[in-house]
Design an enzyme around this catalytic site. Structure first.
Site, PDB file in Angstrom:
ATOM      1  N   ASP A  91       5.390  -7.107   2.401  1.00  0.00           N
ATOM      2  CA  ASP A  91       4.578  -7.577   1.277  1.00  0.00           C
ATOM      3  C   ASP A  91       5.452  -7.963   0.091  1.00  0.00           C
ATOM      4  O   ASP A  91       6.361  -7.219  -0.287  1.00  0.00           O
ATOM      5  CB  ASP A  91       3.649  -6.450   0.799  1.00  0.00           C
ATOM      6  CG  ASP A  91       2.215  -6.652   1.238  1.00  0.00           C
ATOM      7  OD1 ASP A  91       1.809  -7.817   1.460  1.00  0.00           O
ATOM      8  OD2 ASP A  91       1.498  -5.648   1.365  1.00  0.00           O
ATOM      9  N   GLU A 128      -9.384  -9.390   4.200  1.00  0.00           N
ATOM     10  CA  GLU A 128      -9.742  -8.010   3.833  1.00  0.00           C
ATOM     11  C   GLU A 128     -11.094  -7.952   3.116  1.00  0.00           C
ATOM     12  O   GLU A 128     -11.403  -8.775   2.234  1.00  0.00           O
ATOM     13  CB  GLU A 128      -8.662  -7.408   2.910  1.00  0.00           C
ATOM     14  CG  GLU A 128      -9.004  -5.976   2.494  1.00  0.00           C
ATOM     15  CD  GLU A 128      -7.847  -5.210   1.875  1.00  0.00           C
ATOM     16  OE1 GLU A 128      -6.733  -5.760   1.753  1.00  0.00           O
ATOM     17  OE2 GLU A 128      -8.072  -4.033   1.512  1.00  0.00           O
ATOM     18  N   SER A 148       0.844  -1.208   0.000  1.00  0.00           N
ATOM     19  CA  SER A 148       0.000   0.000   0.000  1.00  0.00           C
ATOM     20  C   SER A 148       0.875   1.251   0.000  1.00  0.00           C
ATOM     21  O   SER A 148       0.384   2.343  -0.295  1.00  0.00           O
ATOM     22  CB  SER A 148      -0.931   0.010   1.216  1.00  0.00           C
ATOM     23  OG  SER A 148      -0.198  -0.178   2.407  1.00  0.00           O
TER      24      SER A 148
HETATM   25  O1  KIV Z   1      -0.474  -3.385   1.683  1.00  0.00           O
HETATM   26  C1  KIV Z   1      -1.145  -3.283   2.719  1.00  0.00           C
HETATM   27  O2  KIV Z   1      -1.136  -2.264   3.409  1.00  0.00           O
HETATM   28  C2  KIV Z   1      -1.970  -4.416   3.108  1.00  0.00           C
HETATM   29  C3  KIV Z   1      -2.979  -4.165   4.177  1.00  0.00           C
HETATM   30  C4  KIV Z   1      -4.203  -3.649   3.521  1.00  0.00           C
HETATM   31  C5  KIV Z   1      -3.236  -5.351   5.006  1.00  0.00           C
HETATM   32  O3  KIV Z   1      -1.873  -5.464   2.563  1.00  0.00           O
END
Ligand code: KIV
Length: 288
Positions: free
Chosen positions: A90, A189, A52
């Site tokens: 991520d 989510e 994000s």
């Molecule tokens: O990238 C992110 O911030 C996420 C959250 C929405 C859990 O995956």
């Protein structure tokens, strides 16, 4: 002087997070920079270096363009800023959905170059096999089911999931497969409460909800959303501060002070040292 932050602090690990299933709620937030990670660390169990960041920090319209190099830079910063929370990074779009060997190489880069304790992948039919491959090779993996932001182009937008019975079954089966593949936790989510509760009951990994009700084992939010950095926030976000308005106010006040020459003032100015007073002599001063 030492502070409580100087004491030796053990970072939480994937097994610590896994053991919290069904006990004390897990607290997680996103972080992308060292100073914000330092401010969040004591309050959280897990800091997610979310892709994000593409939208929050880089002004992109989705997470799709985010690269592995961007995630590594943000991951390094968050590791420097935090000491207690488990840090999970991520895997960005395009770094893990192909061959499992490629996913392994991407995950190894993230962990070696940042020191983070785990990675997160958005799920889908092919992903549980990848999770198993990574876990078997020593990489703690957090799954992500329901609304998957990297699938924005397939879904035609950021859409809540599980609205039809068929979709509910798909999301539930996905969560089961992710947990059975060895994920230590699962982000859920954008699903309705009933489905979030069913998933949480069905899987052995703790669930972290975002827009997924109180029916999960813990919660995660995008930090900038809950700090009020944006004019619009989704329905599921509670704003705990209004930093956007406060920053706008501070910038306007600074601008006004500079334009009217009220800043800098004497308190913010360095002055030349005062010339030393002439030394007193014995004859002037009297006696020793
Ligand atoms: O990238 C992110 O911030 C996420 C959250 C929405 C859990 O995956």
């Amino acid at each position: 002087m030492s502070t409580h932050r100087d004491a030796v602090v053990r970072r939480l690990t994937a097994p610590d997070i896994f053991r919290r299933k069904g006990t004390e709620p897990l607290v997680a937030l996103t972080a992308y920079t060292a100073p914000i990670a330092a401010l969040l660390d004591d309050a959280c169990d897990l800091l997610l270096v979310g892709d994000s960041t593409g939208m929050v920090a880089h002004g992109l319209t989705s997470t799709v363009p985010v690269t592995l190099d961007m995630m590594i830079l943000h991951g390094q910063a968050v590791m420097r800023g935090s000491r207690r929370s488990m840090v999970v990074i991520d895997m960005p779009f395009g770094s893990y959905e192909g061959a499992v060997e490629e996913a392994y190489r991407s995950a190894v880069r993230l962990m070696k170059e940042t020191g983070a304790q785990g990675i997160k992948v958005e799920s889908g039919p092919a992903i549980p096999a990848t999770i198993r491959y990574l876990v078997d090779r020593g990489i703690p993996v957090m799954g992500h089911v329901g609304l998957r932001p990297q699938a924005v182009n397939i879904d035609g937008g950021f859409k809540a999931k599980g609205r039809t019975e068929a979709e509910r079954e798909l999301v539930l089966a996905d969560a089961r497969a992710v947990s059975d593949a060895g994920a230590f936790a699962i982000v859920v989510e954008g699903v309705a409460e009933g489905l979030a509760r069913d998933i949480t009951r069905a899987v052995s990994a703790p669930t972290l909800g975002i827009g997924a009700s109180a029916g999960c084992d813990g919660q995660i939010l995008v930090t900038d959303d809950m700090l009020g950095m944006f004019k619009w926030t989704p329905k599921f976000v509670r704003r705990y501060a209004d930093l956007g308005a406060e920053i706008t106010r501070a910038a306007a006040a600074y601008s006004e002070d500079v334009r009217t020459r009220r800043f800098p003032g004497p308190a913010e100015t360095y002055f030349n040292p005062k010339p030393a007073a002439p030394a007193e002599t014995a004859s002037e001063g009297g006696s020793l």
